[in-house]
Design a protein around this motif. Sequence first.
Motif, short mmCIF file in Angstrom:
data_model
loop_
_atom_site.label_atom_id
_atom_site.label_comp_id
_atom_site.label_asym_id
_atom_site.label_seq_id
_atom_site.Cartn_x
_atom_site.Cartn_y
_atom_site.Cartn_z
N ALA A 61 0.85 -1.19 0.00
CA ALA A 61 0.00 0.00 0.00
C ALA A 61 0.89 1.24 0.00
O ALA A 61 1.86 1.31 0.75
N VAL A 62 0.55 2.19 -0.85
CA VAL A 62 1.21 3.49 -0.85
C VAL A 62 0.18 4.48 -0.33
O VAL A 62 -0.95 4.53 -0.82
N PHE A 63 0.57 5.26 0.65
CA PHE A 63 -0.34 6.22 1.28
C PHE A 63 -0.11 7.62 0.72
O PHE A 63 0.96 7.92 0.19
N GLU A 64 -1.11 8.47 0.84
CA GLU A 64 -1.03 9.83 0.31
C GLU A 64 0.07 10.66 0.96
O GLU A 64 0.53 11.63 0.37
N ASP A 65 0.53 10.26 2.15
CA ASP A 65 1.62 11.00 2.80
C ASP A 65 3.00 10.56 2.32
O ASP A 65 4.02 11.01 2.83
N GLY A 66 3.05 9.64 1.33
CA GLY A 66 4.32 9.20 0.77
C GLY A 66 4.94 8.00 1.45
O GLY A 66 6.02 7.56 1.06
N THR A 67 4.28 7.45 2.45
CA THR A 67 4.79 6.24 3.09
C THR A 67 4.20 5.02 2.40
O THR A 67 3.22 5.12 1.66
N ALA A 68 4.80 3.88 2.65
CA ALA A 68 4.32 2.62 2.06
C ALA A 68 4.47 1.52 3.09
O ALA A 68 5.29 1.60 4.01
N MET A 69 3.68 0.46 2.92
CA MET A 69 3.72 -0.67 3.83
C MET A 69 3.30 -1.92 3.07
O MET A 69 2.35 -1.87 2.30
N ALA A 70 4.04 -3.01 3.28
CA ALA A 70 3.73 -4.26 2.61
C ALA A 70 3.18 -5.27 3.61
O ALA A 70 3.46 -5.19 4.79
N TRP A 71 2.39 -6.22 3.08
CA TRP A 71 1.89 -7.31 3.92
C TRP A 71 1.68 -8.53 3.06
O TRP A 71 1.53 -8.45 1.86
N GLY A 72 1.73 -9.69 3.70
CA GLY A 72 1.60 -10.96 3.00
C GLY A 72 2.82 -11.82 3.24
O GLY A 72 3.55 -11.63 4.22
N GLU A 73 3.09 -12.74 2.33
CA GLU A 73 4.23 -13.65 2.48
C GLU A 73 5.54 -12.87 2.34
O GLU A 73 5.78 -12.18 1.35
#
Length: 93
Positions: A61-73
């Motif tokens: 996921a890329v957020f509007e504030d410029g941060t990102a976060m991954a999830w899953g395997e």
Amino acid sequence: AIVQPVQLSSNGSVFALWSNCGLVTWGIPYFGGLSSEIQDRLRSGEVRLQQVQRSQRAFCAVFEDGTAMAWGEATSGGDSSKVQSKLKDVLSV
């Protein structure tokens, strides 16, 4: 607030339904069906989603504030914890 149209992403094992203000996932938890950390950030109201991309068994996921976060395997890119502090000013994945 302007709400983006709802979009659907799938990696074959999990489905992610999202817009800039919400995310729902279902399917095999290990492959991205468990997105509670992302949902917690969205519920807090501090960020909104800009983009969700998928790999074979993970999502980012890329957020509007410029941060990102991954999830899953993790071996499919679903663990961004080791580089989380560097995921700033992200435009897209």
